[in-house]
Design a protein around this motif. Structure first.
Motif, PDB file in Angstrom:
ATOM      1  N   VAL A  59       5.521  -0.702  16.117  1.00 11.15           N
ATOM      2  CA  VAL A  59       6.228  -1.862  16.671  1.00 11.15           C
ATOM      3  C   VAL A  59       7.577  -2.023  15.978  1.00 11.15           C
ATOM      4  O   VAL A  59       8.601  -2.267  16.620  1.00 11.15           O
ATOM      5  N   ALA A  60       7.572  -1.875  14.660  1.00  6.86           N
ATOM      6  CA  ALA A  60       8.819  -1.980  13.896  1.00  6.86           C
ATOM      7  C   ALA A  60       9.821  -0.916  14.344  1.00  6.86           C
ATOM      8  O   ALA A  60      11.025  -1.202  14.486  1.00  6.86           O
ATOM      9  N   ARG A  61       9.348   0.288  14.597  1.00  2.00           N
ATOM     10  CA  ARG A  61      10.246   1.357  15.049  1.00  2.00           C
ATOM     11  C   ARG A  61      10.843   1.013  16.413  1.00  2.00           C
ATOM     12  O   ARG A  61      12.035   1.232  16.657  1.00  2.00           O
ATOM     13  N   LEU A  62      10.031   0.456  17.289  1.00  2.00           N
ATOM     14  CA  LEU A  62      10.494   0.070  18.617  1.00  2.00           C
ATOM     15  C   LEU A  62      11.580  -1.007  18.521  1.00  2.00           C
ATOM     16  O   LEU A  62      12.614  -0.929  19.200  1.00  2.00           O
ATOM     17  N   ILE A  63      11.352  -2.013  17.683  1.00  2.57           N
ATOM     18  CA  ILE A  63      12.332  -3.089  17.494  1.00  2.57           C
ATOM     19  C   ILE A  63      13.639  -2.526  16.951  1.00  2.57           C
ATOM     20  O   ILE A  63      14.737  -2.888  17.390  1.00  2.57           O
ATOM     21  N   HIS A  64      13.528  -1.619  15.985  1.00  5.97           N
ATOM     22  CA  HIS A  64      14.713  -1.002  15.386  1.00  5.97           C
ATOM     23  C   HIS A  64      15.475  -0.192  16.415  1.00  5.97           C
ATOM     24  O   HIS A  64      16.722  -0.248  16.497  1.00  5.97           O
ATOM     25  N   GLU A  65      14.761   0.578  17.236  1.00  2.96           N
ATOM     26  CA  GLU A  65      15.406   1.401  18.260  1.00  2.96           C
ATOM     27  C   GLU A  65      16.050   0.535  19.350  1.00  2.96           C
ATOM     28  O   GLU A  65      17.047   0.948  19.956  1.00  2.96           O
ATOM     29  N   ASP A  66      15.499  -0.663  19.580  1.00  5.91           N
ATOM     30  CA  ASP A  66      16.082  -1.576  20.564  1.00  5.91           C
ATOM     31  C   ASP A  66      17.367  -2.230  20.055  1.00  5.91           C
ATOM     32  O   ASP A  66      18.073  -2.900  20.823  1.00  5.91           O
ATOM     33  N   GLY A  67      17.652  -2.069  18.768  1.00  4.41           N
ATOM     34  CA  GLY A  67      18.869  -2.638  18.209  1.00  4.41           C
ATOM     35  C   GLY A  67      18.857  -4.156  18.120  1.00  4.41           C
ATOM     36  O   GLY A  67      19.891  -4.804  18.317  1.00  4.41           O
ATOM     37  N   ASN A  72      13.392  -1.048   6.038  1.00  6.81           N
ATOM     38  CA  ASN A  72      14.521  -0.297   6.554  1.00  6.81           C
ATOM     39  C   ASN A  72      15.820  -0.861   5.973  1.00  6.81           C
ATOM     40  O   ASN A  72      15.967  -2.069   5.794  1.00  6.81           O
ATOM     41  N   THR A  73      16.753   0.001   5.654  1.00  4.55           N
ATOM     42  CA  THR A  73      18.030  -0.446   5.073  1.00  4.55           C
ATOM     43  C   THR A  73      19.232   0.014   5.878  1.00  4.55           C
ATOM     44  O   THR A  73      20.365  -0.357   5.571  1.00  4.55           O
ATOM     45  N   VAL A  74      19.020   0.812   6.922  1.00  4.93           N
ATOM     46  CA  VAL A  74      20.116   1.340   7.727  1.00  4.93           C
ATOM     47  C   VAL A  74      19.989   0.800   9.152  1.00  4.93           C
ATOM     48  O   VAL A  74      18.943   0.945   9.792  1.00  4.93           O
ATOM     49  N   PHE A  75      21.066   0.169   9.637  1.00  8.00           N
ATOM     50  CA  PHE A  75      21.063  -0.417  10.974  1.00  8.00           C
ATOM     51  C   PHE A  75      22.298   0.039  11.733  1.00  8.00           C
ATOM     52  O   PHE A  75      23.377   0.151  11.170  1.00  8.00           O
ATOM     53  N   ALA A  76      22.114   0.276  13.024  1.00  6.73           N
ATOM     54  CA  ALA A  76      23.225   0.718  13.873  1.00  6.73           C
ATOM     55  C   ALA A  76      23.940  -0.455  14.534  1.00  6.73           C
ATOM     56  O   ALA A  76      24.914  -0.246  15.259  1.00  6.73           O
ATOM     57  N   GLY A 121      32.072 -11.518  19.250  1.00  9.32           N
ATOM     58  CA  GLY A 121      31.877 -11.818  20.655  1.00  9.32           C
ATOM     59  C   GLY A 121      30.825 -10.974  21.335  1.00  9.32           C
ATOM     60  O   GLY A 121      30.535 -11.174  22.524  1.00  9.32           O
ATOM     61  N   ARG A 122      30.269 -10.003  20.614  1.00  2.47           N
ATOM     62  CA  ARG A 122      29.233  -9.158  21.220  1.00  2.47           C
ATOM     63  C   ARG A 122      27.988  -9.997  21.528  1.00  2.47           C
ATOM     64  O   ARG A 122      27.608 -10.876  20.778  1.00  2.47           O
ATOM     65  N   ARG A 123      27.365  -9.709  22.654  1.00  2.77           N
ATOM     66  CA  ARG A 123      26.123 -10.396  23.028  1.00  2.77           C
ATOM     67  C   ARG A 123      25.009  -9.972  22.069  1.00  2.77           C
ATOM     68  O   ARG A 123      24.632  -8.799  22.016  1.00  2.77           O
ATOM     69  N   LEU A 124      24.507 -10.915  21.290  1.00  2.00           N
ATOM     70  CA  LEU A 124      23.505 -10.598  20.273  1.00  2.00           C
ATOM     71  C   LEU A 124      22.121 -10.438  20.897  1.00  2.00           C
ATOM     72  O   LEU A 124      21.763 -11.147  21.852  1.00  2.00           O
ATOM     73  N   ARG A 125      21.359  -9.519  20.330  1.00  2.00           N
ATOM     74  CA  ARG A 125      19.984  -9.305  20.787  1.00  2.00           C
ATOM     75  C   ARG A 125      19.024 -10.039  19.846  1.00  2.00           C
ATOM     76  O   ARG A 125      18.966  -9.749  18.646  1.00  2.00           O
TER      77      ARG A 125
END
Length: 254
Positions: free
Chosen positions: A181-189, A102-106, A112-116
């Motif tokens: 699983v990869a799609r789920l991780i990506h959707e979780d941001g 994947n090359t596109v991330f939201a 200061g944002r709380r990192l996931r």
């Protein structure tokens, strides 16, 4: 039956049953892999490697078998670091082409944002990985980081339940294929994905090939490189990776 014996650590019985089955079907993928696993666990690593290689000659499209072979390659004394590194790179070429990533991330780079931070592992259970991980979880900065777990645990136990409460979000992914699983991780941001198994994690390593998070790290559960160019860092120390070891890694050693 052979696979069940492996699940219950009855490796001699597993090898015996697998050999019997191979008399009837010498090219059985499951039996060749199970025999390789059983022999490796019994310490017959050269013979185990031979069965993995036989199977990969028959069916080169099996990343789990290739991972099993890579793990076992660390046990015999006759293989050089150069040979082991080359085989890890071959794994990446065969099973993790660049087109997967994947090359596109939201994820927004807001100061200061709380990192996931996501942790991916099949070993959130009675296992050495879980014992090392627990101390980290107990001292994590929850004000600055939101903790996700992607647990591919086939047999949850009391340790699974105890560690579950230490994450903000706990997802069981045991029945999902790596791409899902990869799609789920990506959707979780997820901002930083931490792999805890490497090639000891069976099919779950393939999740990293899809690059579901902008930053990917491997740590703890495997003594070597993943071979995947999508993995950015490996957390280590000078005992595990002394000076000069970085030449055998695709990851940056931290």
């Amino acid at each position: 039956l052979a696979s069940l014996y492996v699940d219950f650590a009855q490796f001699s019985k597993a090898a015996e049953v697998a050999r019997e089955g191979l008399r009837f079907d010498p090219k059985s993928r499951v039996l060749l892999n199970t025999l390789g696993n059983s022999l490796s666990c019994l310490g017959f690593v050269e013979e185990g490697l031979a069965h993995y290689r036989t199977l990969l000659d028959i069916a080169p499209d099996l990343p789990v078998v290739h991972s099993n072979m890579l793990l076992t390659m660390h046990y015999p004394s006759g293989l050089t670091p150069e040979e082991i590194f080359a085989e890890h790179q071959r794994f990446a070429r065969m099973h993790a082409p660049a087109a997967f990533a994947n090359t596109v991330f939201a994820n927004e780079p807001v100061p200061g944002r709380r990192l996931r931070v996501g942790y991916l592992s099949p070993d959130i259970r009675v296992h050495s990985v879980a014992f090392f991980l627990e101390a980290l979880l107990d001292h994590h900065d929850h004000a600055g980081f939101e903790l996700y777990c992607y647990a591919a645990v086939k047999t949850p136990d009391a340790v699974t339940q105890r560690l579950r409460a230490k994450f903000d979000v706990f997802r069981s992914v045991v029945d999902l294929p790596p791409k899902h699983v990869a799609r789920l991780i990506h959707e979780d941001g997820i901002d930083i994905l931490v792999d805890l198994a490497g090639h000891a994690g069976n099919e779950w390593l393939q999740v990293l090939a899809y690059k579901p998070a902008p930053l990917q790290v491997t740590w703890l559960g495997y003594p070597d490189t993943t071979g995947l160019p999508t993995v950015d860092y490996r957390l280590t120390d000078w005992e595990a990776d002394p000076a000069g070891a970085d030449q055998f890694y695709v990851e940056r050693l931290v």
